[in-house]
Design an enzyme around this catalytic site. Structure first.
Site, PDB file in Angstrom:
ATOM      1  CB  CYS A  83      48.440 115.886   6.948  1.00 51.86           C
ATOM      2  SG  CYS A  83      48.530 114.978   5.427  1.00 51.86           S
ATOM      3  CG  HIS A  84      44.329 114.806  11.471  1.00 56.51           C
ATOM      4  ND1 HIS A  84      43.747 114.262  10.353  1.00 56.51           N
ATOM      5  CD2 HIS A  84      43.337 115.386  12.179  1.00 56.51           C
ATOM      6  CE1 HIS A  84      42.449 114.502  10.383  1.00 56.51           C
ATOM      7  NE2 HIS A  84      42.166 115.179  11.479  1.00 56.51           N
ATOM      8  CG  MET A 119      48.630 111.689   3.450  1.00 59.52           C
ATOM      9  SD  MET A 119      48.746 111.287   1.689  1.00 59.52           S
ATOM     10  CE  MET A 119      49.865 112.525   1.098  1.00 59.52           C
ATOM     11  CD  GLU A 120      51.344 111.143   8.515  1.00 60.42           C
ATOM     12  OE1 GLU A 120      50.867 112.215   8.910  1.00 60.42           O
ATOM     13  OE2 GLU A 120      50.655 110.284   7.927  1.00 60.42           O
ATOM     14  CG  ASP A 134      70.630 117.392  -2.908  1.00 66.01           C
ATOM     15  OD1 ASP A 134      70.882 118.273  -3.759  1.00 66.01           O
ATOM     16  OD2 ASP A 134      71.062 117.432  -1.740  1.00 66.01           O
TER      17      ASP A 134
END
Length: 163
Positions: A83-84, A119-120, A134
């Site tokens: 990824c950039h 992707m972000e 969690d």
């Protein structure tokens, strides 16, 4: 590099080695991506919902997940090798409960750039979902992150809507 429409963009077709996509010739456009994660908490956890959040000894679950997801979206290039690194202009995470009593995390990432922010957005939604897991696992381990998917992207060569 000689990529065709039917090849993987992260594989150099001449060497067959992984490579970061060359975006140097692409146009700068406003790009937006929306990703969603759905978490099934189960009755044992959902009964702790008070207003718009779940309070635990670790703190407010959804508020913490929003911060974690935002931080993760900004660190996507550190987590996914090809990824950039991007200077995101906006990351917005909304968390709510749907009619099936599932938690819905939506992450919207925005940038004006030569490459997209899918992707972000996916990373932000995923890490927010993992943070919810969690923080709620003390109540029950019967928690399922049911799906994470891209809902929409705009800008660049093509738009997408999976809604």
């Amino acid at each position: 590099m000689n990529n065709t429409a039917n090849s993987f963009t992260h594989i150099d077709t001449e060497t067959n080695y992984p490579t970061m996509v060359d975006v140097s010739n692409k146009q700068m456009t406003k790009r937006t991506a929306i990703a969603q994660s759905i978490i099934v908490l189960g009755e044992e956890v959902i009964k702790h919902l008070n207003g718009n959040d779940i309070q635990t000894k670790k703190g407010p679950v959804f508020q913490t997940a929003i911060i974690a997801g935002t931080m993760a979206a900004k660190k996507t290039a550190d987590l996914i090798p090809l990824c950039h690194p991007l200077a995101l202009e906006s990351v917005k995470i909304d968390i709510g409960i749907n009619s099936q009593q599932e938690v819905v995390v939506e992450c919207i990432a925005v940038i004006t750039s030569k490459t997209g922010v899918e992707m972000e957005a996916l990373t932000g939604a995923s890490i927010a979902a993992l943070t919810i897991y969690d923080m709620c696992k003390a109540f029950s381990h019967d928690i399922v992150i049911k799906e994470t998917k891209l809902m929409q992207k705009t800008g660049g060569k093509s738009d997408y809507s999976g809604r």
